[in-house]
Scaffold this motif. Structure first.
Motif, short mmCIF file in Angstrom:
data_model
loop_
_atom_site.label_atom_id
_atom_site.label_comp_id
_atom_site.label_asym_id
_atom_site.label_seq_id
_atom_site.Cartn_x
_atom_site.Cartn_y
_atom_site.Cartn_z
N GLY A 24 0.73 -1.24 0.04
CA GLY A 24 0.04 0.11 0.06
C GLY A 24 0.91 1.13 0.16
N GLU A 25 0.24 2.49 0.44
CA GLU A 25 1.02 3.49 0.37
C GLU A 25 1.15 4.11 1.99
N GLY A 26 1.94 4.53 2.33
CA GLY A 26 2.21 5.32 3.51
C GLY A 26 2.84 4.70 4.56
N PRO A 27 2.77 4.62 5.81
CA PRO A 27 1.98 5.95 6.55
C PRO A 27 2.85 7.25 6.35
N GLU A 28 1.79 8.30 6.30
CA GLU A 28 2.31 9.66 6.35
C GLU A 28 2.53 10.05 7.59
N TYR A 29 3.10 11.28 7.78
CA TYR A 29 3.43 11.94 8.98
C TYR A 29 2.35 11.95 9.97
N GLU A 30 1.01 12.43 9.40
CA GLU A 30 -0.05 12.64 10.30
C GLU A 30 -0.59 11.25 10.68
N THR A 31 -0.64 10.10 10.00
CA THR A 31 -1.11 9.08 10.26
C THR A 31 -0.13 8.09 11.16
#
Ligand code: SF4
Length: 582
Positions: A283-290
């Motif tokens: 998948g993609e991520g996780p981003e900073y916020e996540t």
């Protein structure tokens, strides 16, 4: 109208304002949702890929504003459309099929109940890559009217904030599929090119746009934000992290362990996307916020657990910020004894309980057991258990992963964001920290914060209205955009004119919120931030009530609003805003 409101967020807000009754039920058929492209989409302007949705939010009851990248909005623009206005409610599940020659509504009952991945696959099956349409859709979370449900493009890019997925679900709208190949004409190619050259040059100079985001993704910010004392922990109870634990969820660790390759949205030279793998899942991520909201905010430093829960949120269609904030709130209620094992169905919902994350994503999505209560967001959850003080929200929207006690500018951004606590709509104060070094942010200045955040909010409004990414703000503000958008449209969008456009949009959003019932009392922070200090370096910091009141008052003044936050008739006239006829 395009000269006055530009595109994207601005134009969508104007159309929305004219079309909707501010007292409508956000999940009723009278709510209106507008999706907009922008004048730079379809060009090769750096990061010009973002679409914007405006609607009445089921979480806040106020204006909902949500933005995402990818390639969907470019395809929509290239099909020849600027805006899509969605009203009413379908009797059975439908999708909207957008092609250059027409847009039509098609029944898709067979897709209802499918997750985002399966829906996307079904709607693109058997089409060769060159003609493959772009699909935006909701998952079961939106169908089940989970208030923090998002709308997902390409399985991973999410219009997450404020619950647009629940609004789609209430209208029985499952997907919007687009196919477009139109070429954009430039009114003045030379002027456009001069702005483009300057933008690309500046992006190559700034360390964050040049390297950090490409090499480490947004979670490269984890250790930087901790360095300036802003990284929240355990539902904003403190900002104290064990350095070794934090390294386990840093961007560097992600790059060394789960990362398969980086990627980029359309026309983006930054390329912050992380394509990752955990065992057999990709998948993609996780981003900073996540990473922070499902990680340290929940006392969790297990990168694989965070990544798997992130994949599941994307598959089922949930906003990871509100989800993480709501789980953190539930964990605090559980640890303090207000939520019991009976309530959780035997789940030990303690801080640090990584195994609870994926379970909670499913319980919330399908509204099972305690998940049904979390599906309403942390404010309604905490009120239900008689402790609203544990909901870390502004106007009902969960606060993202920057602690407001570490910066008055950030605090004021959350307080005055039109869509509730959002680091993007409230002004990306964090980028101030990296323009000239952390010491140069007016972090605790009562005098500078209202002006600084107004400026950051205005830049954000322009970025959202031009369809470009917030991260370009790490390299430069409005100037190159002014030349590019003037070159594309042939209108005179000088930087002064763009500033006026941003003030107009901010004031129109305010007008809607006041008409929907907001007051100046809503422009505030949870009391934790005024009562419980955090340590920044060796100093204890909080946002005292007097600071909240003083900054709010000064912010209204800077905006040209009265002491109750109401735009004056003079301001409305100067900005050429037509308010609603009574
Ligand atoms: S910086 Fe990241 S989020 Fe922004 S446009 Fe580029 S790839 Fe997309």
């Amino acid at each position: 109208m395009a000269e006055l409101y530009l595109g994207g967020r601005g134009l969508a807000t104007r159309i929305f304002y004219d079309a909707v009754d501010p007292s409508c039920d956000p999940l009723g058929e009278d709510n209106v949702l507008v999706i907009a492209a922008s004048p730079l989409l379809g060009t090769n302007a750096p990061t010009a890929c973002r679409g914007h949705m405006v609607f009445k939010s089921p979480l806040t009851g106020l204006i909902g504003s949500s933005n995402s990248g990818g390639t969907w909005a470019n395809a929509f623009k290239s099909a020849g459309y600027d805006l899509l206005v969605i009203r009413g409610k379908a009797p059975k599940p439908v999708m909207i099929d957008v092609k250059p020659e027409k847009a039509e509504i098609i029944q898709v009952s067979h897709l209802w109940g499918l997750d985002v991945h399966k829906t996307t696959e079904q709607l693109t099956a058997n089409v060769p890559p060159a003609n493959r349409p772009k699909v935006l859709c909701i998952g079961p979370a939106g169908e089940n009217l989970v208030l923090m449900a998002g709308v997902v493009y390409d399985k991973n890019r999410v219009y997450g904030r404020c619950g647009p997925g629940a609004v789609w679900g209430s209208k029985k709208l499952k997907a919007i599929r687009v196919l477009g190949k139109m070429k954009i004409e430039y009114e003045d190619k030379e002027q456009y090119q001069s702005g483009l050259d300057q933008a690309l040059y500046l992006m190559k100079q700034a360390p964050i746009t040049k390297r950090l985001l490409r090499e480490l993704g947004t979670s490269g910010l984890v250790e930087l934000i901790d360095m300036i004392g802003m990284l929240p922990h355990r539902n904003f109870q403190d900002t104290l992290h064990n350095a070794d634990d934090l390294t386990k969820v840093s961007g560097e660790t992600l790059s060394k362990t789960l990362l398969e390759k980086s990627g980029a949205c359309f026309a983006c030279p930054i390329g912050c996307q992380r394509h990752t793998r955990v065992e057999d899942k990709k998948g993609e991520g996780p981003e900073y916020e996540t990473t922070v909201m499902m990680g340290p905010q929940c006392g969790i430093y297990n990168l694989e657990a965070i990544t798997r829960a992130n994949y599941l949120c994307n598959e089922l269609g949930l906003d990871t910020i509100s989800f993480g904030g709501t789980v953190a709130c539930a964990m605090e209620l559980f640890e303090k004894g207000y939520i019991t094992l009976d309530d959780t169905g035997g789940v030990e919902l303690r801080f640090g309980e990584a195994s609870a994350l994926e379970k909670m994503v499913e319980l919330v999505t399908f509204r099972r057991g305690l998940g049904d209560k979390l599906a309403e967001g942390s404010l309604r959850l905490a009120k239900l258990f008689n402790h609203p003080e544990f909901s870390m929200t502004v106007k009902g929207l969960e606060i993202p992963a920057y602690d407001p006690r570490a910066s008055y500018t950030q605090a004021l951004g959350y307080m005055t964001s039109p869509s509730g606590a959002c680091h993007l709509r409230g002004g990306y104060a964090v980028s101030l920290a990296f323009f000239g070094g952390a010491k140069e942010i007016p972090r605790w200045s009562l005098v500078q914060s209202p002006i600084a955040i107004r400026n950051m909010q205005n830049l954000g409004i322009l970025q959202d209205s031009l369809g470009i990414c917030r991260f370009t703000g790490f390299a430069f503000p409005a100037d190159p955009w002014s030349r590019m958008v003037s070159g594309v449209t042939g209108f005179d969008f000088s930087t002064a004119r763009l500033e006026e456009v941003a003030n107009r949009i901010a004031t129109l959003e305010r007008l809607f919120n006041l008409e929907a019932g907001a007051t100046s009392e809503d422009d505030t922070l949870p009391e934790r931030f005024s009562l419980e200090p955090i340590l920044v370096g060796k100093e204890e910091k909080l946002v005292p009530r007097e600071a909240v009141e003083k900054m709010r008052e000064d912010y209204y003044e800077v905006r040209g609003w009265d002491e109750r936050g109401k735009p004056s008739p003079y301001l409305l006239k100067s900005l050429r805003i037509k308010s609603r006829k009574k």
